[in-house]
Enzyme design. Structure first.
Site, PDB file in Angstrom:
ATOM      1  CB  CYS A 149      -0.885   0.039   1.239  1.00 36.87           C
ATOM      2  SG  CYS A 149      -2.008  -1.316   1.305  1.00 36.87           S
ATOM      3  CB  THR A 150       0.419   4.549  -1.369  1.00 32.68           C
ATOM      4  OG1 THR A 150      -0.073   3.831  -2.470  1.00 32.68           O
ATOM      5  CG2 THR A 150       1.408   5.576  -1.790  1.00 32.68           C
TER       6      THR A 150
END
Lengths: 681, 217
Positions: free
Chosen positions: A539-540
C-alpha cells in the site's frame, strides 16, 4: 407635405416579470389560457449623449412591464403613465403558434375603438396585447406584444416647418407653467390640452376638449401627450390613437392639429426637450366613420413580424449558473494578475487519470479548479473502507457491499461537485511488464490494452497516478508513441516525484535536447514489485498531506506546460536557476506566463523542500526510446505480451542487458571512492 | 472608512443634497436619482438604489446571434407607412450602494438587463455603456479585461446583494477606502460639519466608482 411617421412602442421587460409569470402559471393559471388583465407603463422618451462619438442616441420608445404588472391595483412608477393590456398565456408552443393572431389583435383594436365611441374616454388609447408561452422546464419564454394603432387614411402630414423645438412655439415660462400644472394633476395625464390666452397657459384632460377649447381660437389650441419617443422627428406611438380619437369625436375641428410632444419629465435639465409640430389630416377620412384598420405587432430584433424568445436558462438553470461561476472565477485571474493567461487552453485539455486513488482524487479536484471539463478515470479496484478519509471523492457508503468501482464512483462524485463536467470512469486493469499473462487471459488483456490505447488517443494529457511502478510502463509507451502530454506523480513515505515526460525523440527539433521519462534513469527494466511484499510495502504508506501536495504540483505543472509557447517541447529551466529567486521567473525565456516549467520535481516533506531535477532522455530507455516505440508500433499487442510475460524481453530489446553486463564488468575493475555519499535522487 | 450609522447619515444627507435642482452634466448624473431603502424587517440595514438607463456601446443587431424563433415568424405583414423602425434597445441598470461590513465602506452593486428582461452576462455587460471603452485598451486580445494594468480599478465580481439576496455584480470594495481617504486628505476643510464631511466622502467615493463604470443616470 411629408407623412408623419411614429416611433412604435418597444417592449421593455423587467426580469421580475418572468418570475411573476412563472408563479402565475404554476399557482394560478395552471392549464387555463383565459385572457387576463395586465398593466404596463411608459414615460417620456430619453436620449443620451454617447461619450465616444458625442452623438445623441434616442433610446427606445418603451412600454415597460414588471413584477407588479399582474397586480389588480397596479401603480405605475412615479412619473410614468399606466396602461392596461390583455394577457393571454398558451399552454403549449403549438397552441401559441396556431393561435389566430389576427383575430386576437382585432378583438383588442375593437375594444379600444368601442371604448372611444362609447365613453369618449382616453383610458384605453394605449391598450396593448401580450401573448406568451412559458416553457418552464427550459426557462424559455416566447412572447409577442401588440400595440394596436389605428391607421389614418390618408396619412397625417406634417406642415412644412416640420417638427421643431417646443420653445419655438412656447416661451420658457409657458413650458414651466405646463410642467407645474402637469405635475400637480392628481393622476398622471397621458394626453392633455394646452390653451394659451391672456390668463397665461393652462392645461386640461383631453376629455374636456369641447368645453376647454370653446372660446379658444384654433391658433392657441394645442394637443399634448406624454411622448415616449426621444426621436426628434418622430412622435411616439400614443399620438396615433389620440389623433384617431380626435378625428372620430371631433371631425369638424381636427383636420389641423397643433401637437406638443411632451418630453420634459424633469425640469432641472437646462434645455427643453419637448417637440412641437402642426399636423394636417391630409384629406377626408376614407373609412366613413367605421373602425379604421389597426397595426402594431411588435417586430423582433431582426425587424420581422414574429414573437421573441427570452431565454432565461443562463440565469435560472442552476447547472448553467455553476458553469458561469466556474469560469468567472478563473477569468478574474486574467483581469489583473495574468492578462496573457490562455484559460481555454487549460479548460479544453482532456485529461485521463490513470488511478482513482489518493492522487487521482486530488488531481481531479485541482483540474476542476482550473475549469477542465473532461476528466476520465481508469481504475481497477473498488472503494474500500480505508479510502474515504484520504481520497476526497469517496464516502463511507461507497465502501458498503463490496465497494463501488472506484473510477465510476469518482466520476459520479465530480458531477455532484459540478454538473457541467464531462466525467467518466472505466474499470480497467492495466497490464504490467513482469506480470505474466496466463493464456486464458490473453484475450482479456488484449481488450484491456486496446481500451487503454483508445482512451489515451482520445485525451490530451495522461496522468500516471497508480500505486505501482510497473503499471506506469504501458501508458508511458502508448503516451509517448501518440505524442501525448504524460504527467507522472509517485509517492514515497515523505517524498514525492512529480514529472512530465519528454516529447518523443523523433518529434524533437534538431539540436533540441530531449527530456526523459519515468524509466529513463533506470538501468533495470520495470518488473514485478508487488509479489512477495508485506502489506505496508504494497500500500502507499505516506504522510497524508503528501498526496494533495504532489497532486496539486502535478496539475500546476500541466498548467504551466500548457501556457508555455512550446507546450510539450518546453525546455526544462537551466539547472542553475534557483527557484527561490522568483523575481526573474517570468522574464526567463524558459518560462511560461505561469513561470517555470520544470522537468522533474522531487519533494521532501521532512525538509519542506522541493528540488528541480532535469533528466535527459536515455536512448536505451524501456519506456520511451525509439527502439521500444517503433517495435510497439510495428508489432502492437504481440510486443506488449512479450514484455508482460518475459522479464528479460525489454532489457534485451533496448540493450540494457548488455549495459548491465558492461556495468558489472566495470564495477569489478574499479575502486570506489567511498566518500561520495550524495543522495541518490 | 465609515461605520454603518455614518453610512446611513451620509446617504440620507447625500440624497437630500442632490435631489434639489442641479445643473445637468454627466458628472452630476452619478449623484442623482438615488433613494434610500430600508431593510424589510431589520432596522439599520438600509441601502441606496436607483434605476439607470443604458444602451449597447458596441453591438450591432445584424451580426449578433440573438435568440429568435425562426419557425415562429408570421406570414402576415403589416403595411404601414406611418411607422418608423424602432430606436436603440434600452438597457436598464438597477444600481445599489450597500454598506460593506467587511471593508467598512460603501460597495457598488448593480445588475443590467436587456429589453427582454434577461440579465446580461459578463461578456455582454462590458459592451454596454455602463463600462468605459478605455477599460479594454490593453486587453483587447482577451475576452475579459476590465482594467488597465496601471489603474487601481476595483475588481468586478458576481455575488448576492447583501440585503436583497438577489444575484448582482459588484465592484470589489477592498481598495476603496485607501483611494477615498487619499483624496479626502487633500480636500479636507476644518469648517466642515460632520454631515458635510460624510457627504463629501460619499461624493468622492462616487468619483472613484466613476473611474470604473459610467455612472450616468
Amino acid at each position: 407635405m411629408p407623412i408623419v411617421q411614429f416611433t412604435p412602442f418597444s417592449s421593455l421587460i423587467q426580469p421580475a416579470f418572468w418570475h411573476e409569470l412563472t408563479n402565475l402559471k404554476i399557482d394560478v393559471l395552471r392549464l387555463s389560457d383565459d385572457a387576463l388583465p395586465v398593466s404596463g407603463s411608459y414615460s417620456t422618451g430619453r436620449s443620451v449623449v454617447d461619450r465616444e462619438s458625442g452623438n445623441e442616441i434616442a433610446l427606445g420608445c418603451n412600454l415597460s412591464v414588471g413584477s407588479e404588472s399582474f397586480d389588480k391595483d397596479y401603480k405605475a412608477p412615479a412619473g410614468s403613465i399606466p396602461v392596461s393590456g390583455t394577457f393571454k398565456n398558451f399552454n403549449t408552443i403549438e397552441d401559441f403558434k396556431a393561435a389566430d393572431k389576427t383575430a386576437l389583435f382585432n378583438q383588442e383594436a375593437e375594444k379600444i375603438w368601442d371604448h372611444i365611441l362609447k365613453t369618449r374616454n382616453t383610458a384605453l388609447l394605449s391598450h396593448f396585447l401580450l401573448i406568451t408561452y412559458a416553457d418552464l422546464k427550459k426557462y424559455k419564454y416566447y412572447y409577442w406584444f401588440a400595440f394596436p394603432a389605428f391607421v389614418s387614411k390618408p396619412a397625417w402630414e406634417i406642415a412644412e416647418d416640420g417638427w421643431r423645438d417646443a420653445t419655438d412655439q412656447f416661451s420658457s415660462e409657458a413650458l414651466s407653467s405646463i410642467h407645474t400644472q402637469f405635475h400637480s394633476h392628481p393622476s398622471p395625464l397621458p394626453f392633455f390640452l394646452v390653451r394659451s390666452d391672456s390668463n397665461g397657459t393652462s392645461i386640461a384632460p383631453v376629455e374636456s376638449y369641447a368645453t376647454f377649447f370653446e372660446s379658444t381660437p384654433p391658433s392657441s389650441q394645442t394637443i399634448a401627450f406624454v411622448d415616449p419617443s426621444a426621436n426628434p422627428t418622430n412622435p411616439g406611438w400614443p399620438l396615433r390613437n389620440l389623433l384617431a380619437y380626435l378625428r372620430a369625436l371631433y371631425p369638424e375641428t381636427t383636420s389641423t392639429v397643433r401637437v406638443l410632444c411632451w418630453r420634459d419629465a424633469e425640469l432641472h435639465q437646462s434645455t427643453w426637450k419637448s417637440r412641437f409640430g402642426v399636423l394636417e389630416a391630409g384629406g377626408v377620412s376614407s373609412n366613413g366613420g367605421g373602425r379604421p384598420s389597426a397595426v402594431g405587432w411588435e417586430k423582433n430584433p431582426q425587424g420581422k413580424l414574429g414573437p421573441r424568445v427570452a431565454d432565461l436558462a443562463p440565469m435560472m438553470d442552476p447547472t448553467m449558473l455553476a458553469n458561469q461561476a466556474v469560469d468567472l472565477n478563473l477569468k478574474l485571474m486574467r483581469w489583473r494578475i495574468l492578462p496573457a493567461l490562455d484559460l481555454e487552453k487549460i479548460s479544453s485539455t482532456k485529461c485521463l487519470l490513470l488511478g482513482a486513488g489518493t492522487l487521482g482524487c486530488y488531481v481531479a479536484r485541482t483540474l476542476m479548479g482550473w475549469g477542465v471539463r473532461t476528466i476520465t478515470f481508469v481504475d481497477s479496484s473498488h472503494v474500500s473502507f480505508s479510502n474515504p478519509v484520504r481520497q476526497p471523492l469517496f464516502e463511507f457508503e461507497d465502501c458498503l457491499h463490496g465497494g463501488k468501482p472506484k473510477a465510476a464512483c469518482a466520476a459520479d462524485r465530480l458531477k455532484k461537485v459540478y454538473p457541467g463536467i464531462n466525467a467518466t470512469g472505466h474499470m480497467l486493469s492495466i497490464p504490467m511488464p513482469g506480470h505474466p499473462v496466463p493464456s486464458a487471459s490473453v484475450a482479456q488483456t488484449k481488450a484491456d490494452v486496446e481500451k487503454l490505447e483508445a482512451l489515451i488517443a482520445e485525451h490530451d494529457a495522461i496522468f500516471l497516478l497508480m500505486d505501482s511502478r510497473e503499471s506506469r510502463w504501458l501508458p508511458t509507451v502508448i503516451g509517448a508513441a501518440k505524442g501525448k502530454i504524460v504527467l507522472n506523480a509517485a509517492l514515497g513515505f515523505d517524498t514525492f516525484l512529480v514529472m512530465r515526460h519528454g516529447a518523443r525523440g523523433s518529434s524533437v527539433p534538431a539540436g533540441g535536447s530531449r527530456l526523459g521519462c519515468y524509466y529513463c534513469n533506470d538501468i533495470v527494466a520495470p518488473s514485478d514489485s508487488l509479489t512477495d511484499r508485506t502489506l505496508d510495502q504494497q500500500c502507499t504508506v505516506t504522510r497524508p498531506g503528501l498526496a494533495p501536495i504532489a497532486a496539486s504540483t502535478t496539475v500546476e505543472l500541466l498548467a504551466s506546460l500548457l501556457q508555455h509557447p512550446d507546450g510539450i517541447h518546453a525546455p526544462a529551466p537551466p539547472i542553475n536557476v534557483d527557484p527561490r529567486n522568483d523575481a526573474s521567473q517570468s522574464d526567463d525565456s524558459t518560462g511560461s506566463v505561469l513561470g517555470l516549467v520544470p522537468h522533474q520535481l522531487r519533494g521532501f516533506l521532512a525538509q519542506f523542500r522541493n528540488m528541480h531535477i532535469v533528466g535527459a532522455a536515455y536512448d536505451r530507455c524501456t519506456g520511451c526510446s525509439e527502439t521500444v516505440l517503433q517495435t510497439y508500433e510495428k508489432e502492437g499487442f504481440e510486443m506488449m505480451l512479450k514484455a508482460f510475460n518475459d522479464p528479460k524481453y525489454l532489457p534485451a530489446l533496448t540493450g540494457l542487458d548488455k549495459l548491465y553486463d558492461e556495468g558489472e564488468a566495470a564495477l569489478e575493475s574499479v575502486d570506489w571512492d567511498e566518500e561520495d555519499g550524495d543522495e541518490d535522487f | 472608512m465609515l461605520t454603518r450609522s455614518q453610512f446611513e447619515i451620509a446617504c440620507k444627507a447625500f440624497i437630500a443634497t442632490h435631489s434639489t435642482v442641479v445643473p445637468h452634466s454627466p458628472a452630476a448624473e452619478a449623484l442623482q436619482g438615488w433613494s434610500w431603502n430600508e431593510h424589510p424587517s431589520v432596522p439599520g440595514l438600509g441601502f441606496m438604489s436607483r434605476t439607470a438607463i443604458h444602451y449597447w456601446r458596441t453591438r450591432s443587431i445584424s451580426t449578433d446571434p440573438l435568440p429568435i424563433a425562426d419557425d415562429l415568424e408570421e406570414a402576415f405583414s403589416e403595411e404601414d407607412e406611418a411607422s418608423t423602425t424602432s430606436a436603440s434597445e434600452t438597457l436598464r441598470s438597477q444600481q445599489y450602494v450597500v454598506y460593506s461590513a467587511t471593508f467598512q465602506v460603501p460597495a457598488f452593486y448593480f445588475t443590467v438587463h436587456d429589453s427582454q428582461g434577461i440579465p446580461l452576462s459578463l461578456s455582454d455587460l462590458v459592451r454596454t455603456s455602463l463600462f468605459h471603452p478605455f477599460a479594454f485598451e490593453q486587453t483587447n486580445s482577451t475576452t475579459f479585461g476590465l482594467t488597465r494594468p496601471s489603474s487601481s480599478f476595483p475588481l468586478l465580481s458576481q455575488g448576492d446583494h447583501p440585503i436583497l439576496g438577489t444575484p448582482s455584480w459588484y465592484l470589489h470594495p477592498c481598495e476603496t477606502a485607501t483611494s477615498v481617504n487619499e483624496i479626502m486628505a487633500e480636500l479636507h476643510r476644518d469648517d466642515w460639519s460632520e454631515e458635510q464631511r460624510l457627504v463629501r466622502w460619499l461624493e468622492t467615493w462616487f468619483m472613484i466608482v466613476g473611474t470604473a463604470v459610467n455612472c450616468r443616470l
